[in-house]
Motif scaffolding. Structure first.
Motif, PDB file in Angstrom:
ATOM      1  N   SER A  49       0.863  -1.182   0.000  1.00  0.00           N
ATOM      2  CA  SER A  49       0.000   0.000   0.000  1.00  0.00           C
ATOM      3  C   SER A  49       0.896   1.227   0.000  1.00  0.00           C
ATOM      4  CB  SER A  49      -0.877   0.027   1.257  1.00  0.00           C
ATOM      5  OG  SER A  49      -1.833  -1.005   1.196  1.00  0.00           O
ATOM      6  N   PHE A  50       0.682   2.091  -0.988  1.00  0.00           N
ATOM      7  CA  PHE A  50       1.589   3.235  -1.146  1.00  0.00           C
ATOM      8  C   PHE A  50       0.981   4.513  -0.569  1.00  0.00           C
ATOM      9  CE2 PHE A  50       3.248   1.217  -5.379  1.00  0.00           C
ATOM     10  CZ  PHE A  50       3.858   0.210  -4.657  1.00  0.00           C
ATOM     11  N   HIS A  51       0.655   4.480   0.710  1.00  0.00           N
ATOM     12  CA  HIS A  51       0.088   5.702   1.288  1.00  0.00           C
ATOM     13  C   HIS A  51       0.486   5.855   2.753  1.00  0.00           C
ATOM     14  CE1 HIS A  51      -3.062   3.513   3.537  1.00  0.00           C
ATOM     15  NE2 HIS A  51      -3.141   2.733   2.485  1.00  0.00           N
ATOM     16  N   TYR A  99       3.052  -1.332 -15.528  1.00  0.00           N
ATOM     17  CA  TYR A  99       3.921  -2.125 -14.650  1.00  0.00           C
ATOM     18  C   TYR A  99       3.216  -2.410 -13.323  1.00  0.00           C
ATOM     19  CZ  TYR A  99       7.719  -3.461 -11.549  1.00  0.00           C
ATOM     20  OH  TYR A  99       8.488  -4.120 -10.621  1.00  0.00           O
ATOM     21  N   GLN A 100       2.575  -1.373 -12.751  1.00  0.00           N
ATOM     22  CA  GLN A 100       1.886  -1.571 -11.466  1.00  0.00           C
ATOM     23  C   GLN A 100       0.735  -2.559 -11.616  1.00  0.00           C
ATOM     24  OE1 GLN A 100       0.813   2.248  -9.699  1.00  0.00           O
ATOM     25  NE2 GLN A 100       2.859   2.413  -8.832  1.00  0.00           N
ATOM     26  N   ILE A 101       0.038  -2.493 -12.767  1.00  0.00           N
ATOM     27  CA  ILE A 101      -1.076  -3.427 -12.965  1.00  0.00           C
ATOM     28  C   ILE A 101      -0.551  -4.869 -13.049  1.00  0.00           C
ATOM     29  CG2 ILE A 101      -2.855  -4.152 -14.626  1.00  0.00           C
ATOM     30  CD1 ILE A 101      -3.730  -1.360 -14.874  1.00  0.00           C
ATOM     31  N   LEU A 129      -8.378   1.063 -10.939  1.00  0.00           N
ATOM     32  CA  LEU A 129      -8.102   1.832 -12.157  1.00  0.00           C
ATOM     33  C   LEU A 129      -6.704   2.434 -12.021  1.00  0.00           C
ATOM     34  CD1 LEU A 129      -9.328   3.152 -14.783  1.00  0.00           C
ATOM     35  CD2 LEU A 129      -9.862   5.102 -13.333  1.00  0.00           C
ATOM     36  N   ASN A 130      -5.890   2.205 -13.044  1.00  0.00           N
ATOM     37  CA  ASN A 130      -4.510   2.700 -12.955  1.00  0.00           C
ATOM     38  C   ASN A 130      -3.979   2.887 -14.370  1.00  0.00           C
ATOM     39  OD1 ASN A 130      -1.814   3.185 -12.340  1.00  0.00           O
ATOM     40  ND2 ASN A 130      -1.672   1.525 -10.850  1.00  0.00           N
ATOM     41  N   ASN A 131      -3.194   3.917 -14.577  1.00  0.00           N
ATOM     42  CA  ASN A 131      -2.660   4.174 -15.916  1.00  0.00           C
ATOM     43  C   ASN A 131      -1.280   3.565 -16.097  1.00  0.00           C
ATOM     44  OD1 ASN A 131      -3.408   5.234 -18.306  1.00  0.00           O
ATOM     45  ND2 ASN A 131      -2.660   7.298 -17.927  1.00  0.00           N
ATOM     46  N   ASP A 171      -6.746   6.120 -17.961  1.00  0.00           N
ATOM     47  CA  ASP A 171      -6.512   7.425 -17.350  1.00  0.00           C
ATOM     48  C   ASP A 171      -7.764   7.838 -16.573  1.00  0.00           C
ATOM     49  OD1 ASP A 171      -6.055  10.096 -16.834  1.00  0.00           O
ATOM     50  OD2 ASP A 171      -5.477  10.608 -18.887  1.00  0.00           O
ATOM     51  N   PHE A 172      -7.585   8.252 -15.312  1.00  0.00           N
ATOM     52  CA  PHE A 172      -8.777   8.631 -14.530  1.00  0.00           C
ATOM     53  C   PHE A 172      -9.409   9.945 -14.998  1.00  0.00           C
ATOM     54  CE2 PHE A 172      -5.500   9.578 -10.927  1.00  0.00           C
ATOM     55  CZ  PHE A 172      -5.246  10.870 -11.392  1.00  0.00           C
ATOM     56  N   MET A 173      -8.783  10.622 -15.965  1.00  0.00           N
ATOM     57  CA  MET A 173      -9.399  11.827 -16.528  1.00  0.00           C
ATOM     58  C   MET A 173     -10.382  11.449 -17.641  1.00  0.00           C
ATOM     59  SD  MET A 173      -7.928  14.069 -14.666  1.00  0.00           S
ATOM     60  CE  MET A 173      -8.430  15.634 -15.347  1.00  0.00           C
TER      61      MET A 173
HETATM   62  C1  LIG Z   1       0.725   7.249  -4.540  1.00  0.00           C
HETATM   63  S1  LIG Z   1       0.054   6.051  -5.629  1.00  0.00           S
HETATM   64  C2  LIG Z   1      -1.259   5.450  -4.595  1.00  0.00           C
HETATM   65  C3  LIG Z   1      -1.658   4.084  -4.986  1.00  0.00           C
HETATM   66  C4  LIG Z   1      -2.738   3.433  -4.136  1.00  0.00           C
HETATM   67  N1  LIG Z   1      -3.904   4.251  -4.032  1.00  0.00           N
HETATM   68  C5  LIG Z   1      -2.210   3.074  -2.781  1.00  0.00           C
HETATM   69  O1  LIG Z   1      -2.555   3.786  -1.822  1.00  0.00           O
HETATM   70  O2  LIG Z   1      -1.460   2.096  -2.674  1.00  0.00           O
HETATM   71  C6  LIG Z   1      -0.842   6.936  -6.921  1.00  0.00           C
HETATM   72  C7  LIG Z   1      -1.438   6.053  -7.988  1.00  0.00           C
HETATM   73  O3  LIG Z   1      -2.218   6.843  -8.910  1.00  0.00           O
HETATM   74  C8  LIG Z   1      -2.029   6.336 -10.221  1.00  0.00           C
HETATM   75  N2  LIG Z   1      -2.333   7.381 -11.204  1.00  0.00           N
HETATM   76  C9  LIG Z   1      -1.731   8.587 -11.319  1.00  0.00           C
HETATM   77  N3  LIG Z   1      -2.252   9.287 -12.352  1.00  0.00           N
HETATM   78  C10 LIG Z   1      -3.216   8.504 -12.903  1.00  0.00           C
HETATM   79  C11 LIG Z   1      -4.124   8.678 -14.000  1.00  0.00           C
HETATM   80  N4  LIG Z   1      -4.123   9.783 -14.739  1.00  0.00           N
HETATM   81  N5  LIG Z   1      -4.992   7.689 -14.255  1.00  0.00           N
HETATM   82  C12 LIG Z   1      -5.005   6.553 -13.509  1.00  0.00           C
HETATM   83  N6  LIG Z   1      -4.152   6.323 -12.472  1.00  0.00           N
HETATM   84  C13 LIG Z   1      -3.267   7.288 -12.172  1.00  0.00           C
HETATM   85  C14 LIG Z   1      -0.568   5.946 -10.247  1.00  0.00           C
HETATM   86  O4  LIG Z   1      -0.240   5.120 -11.337  1.00  0.00           O
HETATM   87  C15 LIG Z   1      -0.449   5.290  -8.866  1.00  0.00           C
HETATM   88  O5  LIG Z   1      -0.861   3.975  -8.955  1.00  0.00           O
END
Ligand SMILES: C[S@@+](CC[C@H](N)C(=O)[O-])C[C@H]1O[C@@H](n2cnc3c(N)ncnc32)[C@H](O)[C@@H]1O
Length: 346
Positions: A69-71, A134-136, A129-131, A158-160
């Motif tokens: 978990s990256f938070h 590699y992470q996926i 959802l992730n862009n 992309d979440f946009m």
């Molecule tokens: C700090 S990490 C947090 C990951 C996760 N929520 C956690 O707490 O472990 C930010 C995440 O947002 C994703 N992200 C950033 N911009 C994005 C976008 N435009 N669309 C989808 N995912 C995105 C990154 O790839 C990354 O996985």
């Protein structure tokens, strides 16, 4: 199991980037930022390239130092970092009132640490959802190992511009991810679109607080250090996020900077004046060992060229985060719970 060994770290640096291209990717990434003459508009216009490069470069370092978990998390005395991280995830699930069988969206899901925990905690199906490809790929492997691969999945987008129909999800959450959006309103609007009417969105946002003074040079430097060290186009004020939420059509149920009440400061694991056995790799000694290990692995060719540079901008991030946390000008846990009204008057 997360990839926690030194060789995993070394082989993962660069993610999906060709190993011979890692050094030039570091150059390109750094040039987006203030310390290398980069400008906010450029970072916003190229957010996808900048953020993807960042996560390709750093994900194996994150897994090595932080886990799945990256938070960050608010923390009680006597609680380990890992326990506090899980509790922070459970808190979100409880705030959203998740019920077994519900369909939930995790916006910007990393390698899925929170997604697996929240799905197990609430018996829900979570889509990550992730862009970042590699992470996926790491997330899918970990979902299989944990056994949640039948109920949870990943979507690369992309979440946009989300590839989901309107009104698809029973709940949406985002943990320290939507700060990467070039524009909060655009991102929240997409979340609003895919959420079912009457249902909730909850998030932990990275924000500058009201104590941030944009004319103070030290504050500006700390903000820029966090931006380069964490792949961010521009860290927004808490008030701007709140405004963007309302403009996107949400009704805000409650919001608060959770850092304010945390008995143990969230930045403590990164503070070099602190020592902890349970998060040893983040301490001064742990970082010294990692730095030398990365240097050696890069020298013998087991880690790609550029790995040490990644380690150094991550250390710069740590300094900015600790400085910003101590001065209370920055928070990684501006929490809000917001509802999409049953009928839209927008
Ligand atoms: C700090 S990490 C947090 C990951 C996760 N929520 C956690 O707490 O472990 C930010 C995440 O947002 C994703 N992200 C950033 N911009 C994005 C976008 N435009 N669309 C989808 N995912 C995105 C990154 O790839 C990354 O996985």
């Amino acid at each position: 199991m997360s990839k926690a060994g030194a060789l995993d770290l070394a082989s993962g640096v660069g993610g999906k980037i060709d190993k011979n291209e890692v050094l030039s990717a570091v150059d390109q990434y750094e040039k987006y930022h203030v310390f290398y003459g980069g400008e906010e508009e450029e970072r916003k216009a190229n957010y996808s390239d900048m953020v993807n490069k960042y996560y390709d470069l750093v994900t194996s370092f994150y897994e090595f130092g932080w886990g799945e978990s990256f938070h960050f998390a608010p923390r009680w005395k006597g609680e380990s970092l890992r326990e506090s991280i899980k509790r922070h995830e459970h808190f979100l699930a409880l705030q959203l009132g998740l019920k077994p069988g519900q369909k939930v969206l995790d916006v910007g899901c990393g390698i899925g640490g929170p997604l697996r925990e929240i799905s197990k905690f609430s018996s829900t199906s979570v889509t990550g959802l992730n862009n970042n490809e590699y992470q996926i790929s790491r997330g899918k492997e970990l979902n299989r190992i944990t056994g949640v691969d039948k109920t949870c999945n990943f979507v690369k987008a992309d979440f946009m511009k989300m590839p989901f129909p309107d009104n698809s999800f029973d709940a949406v959450y985002a943990i320290e991810a939507t700060c990467h959006a070039p524009d909060a309103h655009g991102c929240y609007k997409e979340i609003h679109r895919v959420l079912k009417p009457g249902q909730c969105f909850a998030a932990y946002e990275w924000c500058m607080t009201d104590s941030f003074d944009p004319n103070n040079q030290e504050h500006q430097k700390l903000k820029a250090e966090i931006e380069i060290g964490d792949g961010l186009p521009d860290i927004r004020l808490t008030g701007k996020c709140l405004e963007a939420l309302k403009q996107a059509g949400f009704e805000v149920i409650w919001e608060k900077d959770l850092a304010a009440d945390s008995p143990v400061p969230w930045y403590l694991p990164l503070d070099t004046s602190h020592f902890s056995l349970s998060s040893f790799r983040l301490t001064t000694v742990g970082r010294f060992i990692t730095r030398n290990m990365v240097k050696t692995l890069e020298y013998v060719g087991l880690a790609p060229k550029g790995s040490q540079r990644v380690q150094s901008f991550l250390e710069q991030a740590a300094e900015g985060l600790v400085g910003g946390g101590k001065k209370e000008i920055f928070t990684p846990m501006y929490f809000f719970l917001a509802r999409k009204p049953l009928s839209d008057n927008l």
